[in-house]
Design a protein around this motif. Structure first.
Motif, PDB file in Angstrom:
ATOM      1  N   THR A 258       0.825  -1.214   0.000  1.00 10.53           N
ATOM      2  CA  THR A 258       0.000   0.000   0.000  1.00 10.53           C
ATOM      3  C   THR A 258       0.854   1.257   0.000  1.00 10.53           C
ATOM      4  O   THR A 258       0.508   2.256  -0.642  1.00 10.53           O
ATOM      5  CB  THR A 258      -0.948  -0.011   1.212  1.00 10.53           C
ATOM      6  N   THR A 259       1.985   1.227   0.700  1.00 10.59           N
ATOM      7  CA  THR A 259       2.855   2.404   0.719  1.00 10.59           C
ATOM      8  C   THR A 259       3.443   2.691  -0.656  1.00 10.59           C
ATOM      9  O   THR A 259       3.893   3.814  -0.921  1.00 10.59           O
ATOM     10  CB  THR A 259       4.004   2.245   1.741  1.00 10.59           C
ATOM     11  N   TYR A 260       3.454   1.690  -1.546  1.00  9.46           N
ATOM     12  CA  TYR A 260       3.927   1.866  -2.924  1.00  9.46           C
ATOM     13  C   TYR A 260       2.754   1.998  -3.913  1.00  9.46           C
ATOM     14  O   TYR A 260       2.954   1.902  -5.127  1.00  9.46           O
ATOM     15  CB  TYR A 260       4.781   0.672  -3.341  1.00  9.46           C
ATOM     16  N   PHE A 261       1.547   2.167  -3.398  1.00  9.65           N
ATOM     17  CA  PHE A 261       0.343   2.306  -4.224  1.00  9.65           C
ATOM     18  C   PHE A 261       0.054   1.041  -5.029  1.00  9.65           C
ATOM     19  O   PHE A 261      -0.484   1.092  -6.136  1.00  9.65           O
ATOM     20  CB  PHE A 261       0.445   3.524  -5.148  1.00  9.65           C
ATOM     21  N   VAL A 262       0.407  -0.092  -4.452  1.00  7.73           N
ATOM     22  CA  VAL A 262       0.127  -1.386  -5.060  1.00  7.73           C
ATOM     23  C   VAL A 262      -1.124  -1.967  -4.417  1.00  7.73           C
ATOM     24  O   VAL A 262      -1.281  -1.930  -3.192  1.00  7.73           O
ATOM     25  CB  VAL A 262       1.317  -2.349  -4.876  1.00  7.73           C
ATOM     26  N   ARG A 263      -2.014  -2.509  -5.251  1.00  8.68           N
ATOM     27  CA  ARG A 263      -3.260  -3.115  -4.773  1.00  8.68           C
ATOM     28  C   ARG A 263      -3.180  -4.633  -4.906  1.00  8.68           C
ATOM     29  O   ARG A 263      -2.334  -5.161  -5.625  1.00  8.68           O
ATOM     30  CB  ARG A 263      -4.457  -2.582  -5.573  1.00  8.68           C
ATOM     31  N   ALA A 264      -4.088  -5.303  -4.225  1.00 13.21           N
ATOM     32  CA  ALA A 264      -4.086  -6.765  -4.240  1.00 13.21           C
ATOM     33  C   ALA A 264      -5.498  -7.307  -4.307  1.00 13.21           C
ATOM     34  O   ALA A 264      -6.450  -6.676  -3.854  1.00 13.21           O
ATOM     35  CB  ALA A 264      -3.389  -7.299  -2.988  1.00 13.21           C
ATOM     36  N   SER A 265      -5.626  -8.476  -4.902  1.00 12.57           N
ATOM     37  CA  SER A 265      -6.860  -9.262  -4.796  1.00 12.57           C
ATOM     38  C   SER A 265      -6.458 -10.718  -4.644  1.00 12.57           C
ATOM     39  O   SER A 265      -5.323 -11.099  -4.941  1.00 12.57           O
ATOM     40  CB  SER A 265      -7.759  -9.061  -6.026  1.00 12.57           C
ATOM     41  N   PHE A 266      -7.393 -11.527  -4.176  1.00 14.42           N
ATOM     42  CA  PHE A 266      -7.065 -12.886  -3.766  1.00 14.42           C
ATOM     43  C   PHE A 266      -7.845 -13.918  -4.563  1.00 14.42           C
ATOM     44  O   PHE A 266      -8.989 -13.686  -4.962  1.00 14.42           O
ATOM     45  CB  PHE A 266      -7.356 -13.061  -2.276  1.00 14.42           C
ATOM     46  N   ALA A 267      -7.208 -15.072  -4.775  1.00 17.59           N
ATOM     47  CA  ALA A 267      -7.864 -16.215  -5.404  1.00 17.59           C
ATOM     48  C   ALA A 267      -7.735 -17.381  -4.431  1.00 17.59           C
ATOM     49  O   ALA A 267      -6.753 -18.129  -4.476  1.00 17.59           O
ATOM     50  CB  ALA A 267      -7.225 -16.536  -6.752  1.00 17.59           C
ATOM     51  N   THR A 268      -8.700 -17.515  -3.542  1.00 16.71           N
ATOM     52  CA  THR A 268      -8.579 -18.480  -2.447  1.00 16.71           C
ATOM     53  C   THR A 268      -9.176 -19.845  -2.762  1.00 16.71           C
ATOM     54  O   THR A 268      -8.844 -20.824  -2.097  1.00 16.71           O
ATOM     55  CB  THR A 268      -9.247 -17.928  -1.176  1.00 16.71           C
ATOM     56  N   THR A 269     -10.064 -19.927  -3.766  1.00 16.97           N
ATOM     57  CA  THR A 269     -10.752 -21.188  -4.036  1.00 16.97           C
ATOM     58  C   THR A 269      -9.769 -22.316  -4.322  1.00 16.97           C
ATOM     59  O   THR A 269      -9.975 -23.457  -3.894  1.00 16.97           O
ATOM     60  CB  THR A 269     -11.720 -21.032  -5.217  1.00 16.97           C
ATOM     61  N   VAL A 270      -8.692 -22.015  -5.028  1.00 16.23           N
ATOM     62  CA  VAL A 270      -7.718 -23.041  -5.391  1.00 16.23           C
ATOM     63  C   VAL A 270      -7.039 -23.630  -4.161  1.00 16.23           C
ATOM     64  O   VAL A 270      -6.554 -24.779  -4.190  1.00 16.23           O
ATOM     65  CB  VAL A 270      -6.674 -22.454  -6.369  1.00 16.23           C
TER      66      VAL A 270
END
Length: 318
Positions: A258-270
Motif C-alpha cells: 500500500t505504501t507503494y500504491f500497489v493493490r491486491a486481490s485474492f484467489a482463495t478457491t484453489v
C-alpha cells in the motif's frame, strides 16, 4: 484510564480493517485493562470451504498484525502470545499493551497504511511491478517468518496456476453447499457491515488466463491485465500456528504494498480444495504449503468493504 480506553478503541478499530475471507471478520475481542484477548468466532467460519479454520486463522492473524502496528502508533509495546492454550483452539492470542517508545518511521508508515489498504477485484494497470517494490514485499513476508513466491507473467508455470484456479472454481460451482456458502457472504445488501456487496465483487471475465477470482454473483464483463504479478504466500508448516503467522505476514506485505500504491486481490478457491492446493504446490515446486494466492498491481484506490463496529466485536470487562 480514559486515555488508555481511547487508545484501545483506536487500536481495535485499526485491527478491524484487516482483510478476511469474504469479509467475514471472524474475530471476537475481550478487553481487561491493558490486556486484549483475541478469539476466532466459529459463527463466522466458512464451515464448508474452510472446515479446519485455516482461512479463519489467517484472517485473525491479519487482525493481530494491525493491532500490533496500531499499538505502536500509540507509543505502546504490544506483547503478543499466540495460541496460548492447547485445549482452547479458538483462543488465537493475548496481547498485553505496555508503555513504549515512540514508533519508528517504518512502524508509523505501516500504521498509517492500515486505513488506506483495500482489496480490489477490478482490473489493474497492465504493467509489471517494479523490482524494488517486489523485493520490499518479499522482505515483509520474511520478517514474519513466511516466504513470498512470485509468479511473473513471463513464467510458463503461470498458465498452469491459472488452470488450477479455474478448475477449483468450476468444482466449487458444481457443489450446492459451496454455492450456498458463497451466496451467504457475497452480493450482500450495501448497508450490511460484513460480507462483500454486489458492487465490490468485481466484474466477470471470460479470459481463463486473467488473474482474478470469479464470483458466482459477479456482474458485467471486463478486460483484465495480463502483466500483473501473481504471488503465493508460503509458510514452513501447516498448523494453526503457521496459519496465524501467515495472516500476520500477509498483512505486513499488503501494508508495505500500500505504501507503494500497489493493490491486491485474492484467489482463495484453489487453496480451499485439497487436490488443487496440492497440485499448486507441485506446479510451483514449493517446499512448504501455500497459504494465499494473490494478484498484485498498480491501480486506483478502490472502495472499501464495510466493517463491524468495535462494540459489535468486543466485550469489555474492567
Amino acid at each position: 484510564m480514559e486515555l488508555l480506553d481511547a487508545r484501545i478503541e483506536r487500536i481495535l478499530r485499526a485491527g478491524a480493517h484487516a482483510p478476511s475471507v469474504h469479509n467475514t471478520q471472524p474475530w471476537q475481542v475481550t478487553v481487561r485493562g491493558n490486556r486484549i484477548t483475541v478469539r476466532a468466532d466459529p459463527a463466522r467460519q466458512l464451515r464448508h470451504s474452510d472446515p479446519h479454520g485455516r482461512e479463519m486463522l489467517i484472517s485473525c492473524g491479519a487482525f493481530l498484525f494491525n493491532v500490533r502496528m496500531a499499538a505502536r502508533r500509540e507509543s505502546l509495546t504490544p506483547v503478543l502470545t499466540v495460541l496460548p492454550d492447547r485445549e482452547d483452539r479458538l483462543l488465537v492470542a493475548t496481547i498485553e499493551l505496555l508503555p513504549g517508545l515512540e514508533p519508528d518511521i517504518d512502524e508509523l508508515e505501516l500504521a498509517v497504511a492500515i486505513a488506506r489498504r483495500a482489496t480490489t477485484r477490478s482490473p489493474f494497470d497492465d504493467q509489471p511491478l517494479d523490482a524494488d517494490v517486489l523485493q520490499a514485499m518479499q522482505v515483509a513476508a520474511h520478517d514474519e517468518g513466511a516466504l513470498l513466491r512470485l509468479v511473473q507473467p513471463s513464467e510458463p508455470v503461470r498458465a498452469k496456476v491459472m488452470s488450477l484456479v479455474r478448475r477449483a472454481e468450476a468444482l466449487a460451482a458444481e457443489d450446492a453447499t459451496a454455492r450456498d456458502e458463497e451466496k451467504a457472504w457475497t452480493a450482500v445488501p450495501s448497508d450490511r457491515r460484513d460480507g462483500i456487496p454486489q458492487d465490490l465483487l468485481g466484474p466477470w471475465t471470460f479470459d481463463d488466463q486473467a488473474p482474478v477470482r470469479r464470483f458466482l454473483a459477479s456482474a458485467g464483463n471486463a478486460r483484465f491485465e495480463q502483466r500483473s504479478t501473481m504471488a503465493v504466500l508460503v509458510t514452513a508448516g501447516d498448523t494453526p500456528r503457521d496459519w496465524v503467522a501467515a495472516g500476520q505476514a500477509l498483512e505486513r506485505l499488503l501494508l508495505v504494498a500500500t505504501t507503494y500504491f500497489v493493490r491486491a486481490s485474492f484467489a482463495t478457491t484453489v487453496l480451499e480444495n485439497p487436490t488443487t492446493r496440492h497440485d499448486l504446490r507441485q506446479a510451483l515446486s514449493l517446499d512448504a504449503p501455500p497459504q494465499m494466492l494473490m494478484r498484485l498491481g498498480y491501480g486506483t484506490t478502490p472502495p472499501r468493504t464495510r466493517r463491524r463496529s468495535v462494540d459489535d466485536a468486543i466485550s469489555t470487562d474492567t
